[in-house]
Design an enzyme around this catalytic site. Structure first.
Site, PDB file in Angstrom:
ATOM      1  N   GLU A   1      -9.266   3.561   1.973  1.00 14.98           N
ATOM      2  CA  GLU A   1      -8.745   3.564   0.605  1.00 14.98           C
ATOM      3  C   GLU A   1      -7.651   2.535   0.373  1.00 14.98           C
ATOM      4  OE1 GLU A   1      -7.550   5.362   2.936  1.00 14.98           O
ATOM      5  OE2 GLU A   1      -5.407   5.064   2.627  1.00 14.98           O
TER       6      GLU A   1
ATOM      7  N   ASP B   1     -12.094   6.989   3.358  1.00 14.27           N
ATOM      8  CA  ASP B   1     -10.878   6.836   4.154  1.00 14.27           C
ATOM      9  C   ASP B   1     -10.425   5.371   4.216  1.00 14.27           C
ATOM     10  OD1 ASP B   1      -8.764   7.609   5.674  1.00 14.27           O
ATOM     11  OD2 ASP B   1      -9.907   7.938   7.528  1.00 14.27           O
TER      12      ASP B   1
ATOM     13  N   LYS C   1     -10.336  13.078   7.337  1.00 15.54           N
ATOM     14  CA  LYS C   1      -9.864  12.794   8.694  1.00 15.54           C
ATOM     15  C   LYS C   1      -9.860  14.073   9.519  1.00 15.54           C
ATOM     16  CE  LYS C   1      -6.575   9.088   7.565  1.00 15.54           C
ATOM     17  NZ  LYS C   1      -7.134   8.023   8.390  1.00 15.54           N
TER      18      LYS C   1
ATOM     19  N   ASP D   1       1.628   6.593   5.272  1.00 22.76           N
ATOM     20  CA  ASP D   1       0.652   5.611   4.785  1.00 22.76           C
ATOM     21  C   ASP D   1       1.168   4.843   3.561  1.00 22.76           C
ATOM     22  OD1 ASP D   1      -1.736   4.469   5.463  1.00 22.76           O
ATOM     23  OD2 ASP D   1      -2.952   5.793   4.199  1.00 22.76           O
TER      24      ASP D   1
ATOM     25  N   ASP E   1      -2.606  10.379   3.140  1.00 20.38           N
ATOM     26  CA  ASP E   1      -4.007   9.975   3.308  1.00 20.38           C
ATOM     27  C   ASP E   1      -4.777  11.038   4.099  1.00 20.38           C
ATOM     28  OD1 ASP E   1      -6.400   8.664   3.549  1.00 20.38           O
ATOM     29  OD2 ASP E   1      -5.683   7.119   4.952  1.00 20.38           O
TER      30      ASP E   1
ATOM     31  N   LYS F   1       0.867  -1.188   0.000  1.00 21.97           N
ATOM     32  CA  LYS F   1       0.000   0.000   0.000  1.00 21.97           C
ATOM     33  C   LYS F   1       0.896   1.228   0.000  1.00 21.97           C
ATOM     34  CE  LYS F   1      -3.146   2.704   2.968  1.00 21.97           C
ATOM     35  NZ  LYS F   1      -3.999   2.764   4.176  1.00 21.97           N
TER      36      LYS F   1
ATOM     37  N   ARG G   1      -7.378  -0.587   1.228  1.00 26.30           N
ATOM     38  CA  ARG G   1      -7.886  -1.887   0.763  1.00 26.30           C
ATOM     39  C   ARG G   1      -8.301  -1.824  -0.703  1.00 26.30           C
ATOM     40  NH1 ARG G   1     -12.421  -1.720   5.383  1.00 26.30           N
ATOM     41  NH2 ARG G   1     -10.717  -0.599   6.361  1.00 26.30           N
TER      42      ARG G   1
END
Ligand code: BES
Ligand code: ZN
Ligand code: ZN
Length: 516
Positions: free
Chosen positions: A365, A363, A293, A304, A286, A281, A367
């Site tokens: 994202e 959020d 967030k 991230d 993010d 990932k 996955r």
């Protein structure tokens, strides 16, 4: 830092600082600490005898005691480094001990040191099993190399506290033992350099390390170590039908990067060996997207991409360690931003596998990008998959910062992964990923949705989502959200990016190669 392994007597070695390890050999629950040096050298034992006799040094992990002009030794200083209780001693304490020696030296303005490799047989009769030789040398150099880095590249008043030379001194005399130590040392150098490379990537702020720049850094590394590397962007995502990956990327002015690194062993892979797929990932920042967030702590979301960083570092080590198995890494990198073009809750997107996904929360994202990365890796021929991701806050709540969450669909694969953990010293905790959790992601309108109906078991829900995209391929998912960044420094390591999972992933891949 120039490091070498040298087979000579530590007491006679001239150096500004000589580090030596000590353990607590007291038995019994409430016994006072009984400190023993891990050496058979009378000279070193005598030099430390007086101060150890005072009882002020307890040999706890990371504890140090510095003596100037130690009698009978050529070294100008003797640093005694605690490794904790002998009963619980593993190679990981040795890794930390070497790191502690380096980080004690740095602020003192010293540049050169020697570390006396612990002689476990000094204590073995009554107290301990002996430590495996190659792992011991490996742990020493890994700990030292990891410890010498400080994340101050953006500070204009940073001081140069670099260590110039490290000599690891071993008393081993047998040629076989010496050869084993040298092999471990050489491997440790490669592994630590790879992990430090990962850490340097994760340390970068989001404005510096965009997906495009991540692609360039990966590509430059691959050129250096002889790996094939392809970096694609928007057009390729469309061509492959990566609707989930693209959805995350579409709200950012920064184009996505799909990075594919390939390692082919010289002379071919061992017949019948797996083809490994290392999927990362790589969200370079993010914000949460439209499901934005809270402001507090958002700056940390530059890390991230730590899963991507881990895979890029792992590939670097694999290229140098040369196991006889094929390895492909697929890194999915994007920036998750809110924008007029951004994907929204309620959208339905189609993943490369053909599955439709209802977006509940933008959020979640990570996955989404991994769904397409995992599927793509299988189309490239991968037979065994592993992914690393800073995937969920829920995993941090569940396991804290010491254990990575491990999820899998295959017992044998978990066993083989766990077999490498003594060597890597990293900690993973198995979490459930069984089909009875699947109800959580059932969507009313599409095949699945990207978050659960409730927040309960959020790390498992995320893993269940990924599982939808691996089919029957043996797969391990590592949720490194809690472990990829150290907020606090330790005596053996600076705060900042940890480089977690690099060593364990490499160890796992190598375990399938008879020769490595
Ligand atoms: N990158 C975060 C996960 C994360 C959170 C990593 C905290 C490190 C520390 C991920 O993309 C995310 O935001 N996940 C959400 C999922 C939720 C919306 C289902 C989360 O964990 O809150
Ligand atoms: Zn997120
Ligand atoms: Zn994220």
């Amino acid at each position: 830092m120039k490091s070498r392994l040298s087979f000579q007597d530590a007491a006679g070695f001239a150096t500004p600082l000589l580090a030596i390890f000590a353990v607590d050999i007291a038995t019994g629950k409430d016994a006072e600490p009984l400190v023993a040096l891990m050496t058979t050298s009378d000279a070193m034992t005598n030099a430390a005898a007086k101060v150890l006799g005072t009882g002020e040094f307890k040999a706890t992990v990371g504890e140090t005691l510095l003596l100037h002009s130690p009698a009978g030794l050529k070294a100008e200083r003797l640093l005694i480094v605690g490794l904790g209780k002998v009963k619980t001693l593993s190679v990981d304490e040795i890794r930390k001990g070497a790191g502690t020696a380096i980080r004690t030296l740095k602020p003192r303005g010293l540049r050169d040191l020697a570390i006396a490799a612990p002689e476990d047989h000094a204590l073995s009769d009554e107290h301990m099993e002996s430590l495996p030789c190659p792992l011991l040398a490996r742990a020493l150099i890994e700990g030292a190399e990891l410890a010498q880095v400080d994340y101050d590249i953006y500070k204009s008043d940073r001081k140069d506290t670099s260590v110039h030379t490290l000599t690891i001194l071993s008393a081993a005399t047998e040629p076989v033992t010496r050869a084993e130590l040298q092999t471990g040392f050489d491997q440790g150098l490669i592994l630590a350099a790879a992990q430090n490379f990962t850490r340097s990537l994760v340390n970068e702020p989001g404005n510096v390390l965009t997906p495009t720049i991540l692609g360039q850094r990966a590509s430059a590394m691959c050129a250096e170590v002889g790996l094939k590397c392809e970096v694609y962007s928007t057009a390729k995502l469309h061509e492959l039908g990566m609707g989930a990956f693209w959805a995350v990327s579409q709200g950012s002015a920064e184009p996505p990067a799909l990075i594919v690194m390939t390692y082919e062993p010289e002379g071919g892979a061992l017949p019948g060996s797996p083809v490994f797929g290392l999927v990362g990932k790589g969200i370079t920042f993010d914000t949460g997207g439209i499901s934005i967030k809270p402001a507090e702590g958002m700056e940390k979301m530059k890390y991230d991409m730590a899963g991507a960083g881990a895979m890029i570092g792992a590939m670097r080590a694999i290229a140098q360690l040369k196991p006889r198995v094929k390895v492909i890494s697929v890194v999915c990198s994007a920036e998750n931003m809110p924008d007029g073009k951004a994907f929204k809750p309620g959208d339905v997107v189609t993943a490369m596998s053909g599955k439709t996904i209802e977006i509940i929360n933008t959020d979640a994202e990570g996955r989404l990008v991994l769904a397409d990365g995992l599927h793509y890796a299988q189309t490239l021929g991968c037979t065994h998959l592993i992914n690393a991701a800073t995937l969920t806050g829920a995993c941090v709540v569940a396991l804290g910062i010491l254990n990575v969450g491990l999820f899998s669909n295959d017992e044998a694969t978990v066993k083989s992964f766990e077999a490498g953990l003594e060597a890597s010293g990293e900690k993973f905790w198995r979490m459930p990923c069984t089909d009875d959790y699947r109800d959580q992601i059932k969507s009313q309108i599409a095949d699945i949705m990207n978050t659960g109906k409730s927040r309960a078991g959020g790390a498992i829900t995320a893993a269940m989502f990924l599982k939808e995209f691996v089919g029957d391929t043996p797969w391990i998912h590592l949720d490194i959200a809690g472990c990829a960044w150290n907020d606090e420094s330790k005596p053996w390591i600076a705060n900042g990016p940890s480089g977690i999972a690099v060593r364990s992933i490499v160890e796992w891949v190598r375990s399938y190669s008879a020769e490595a």
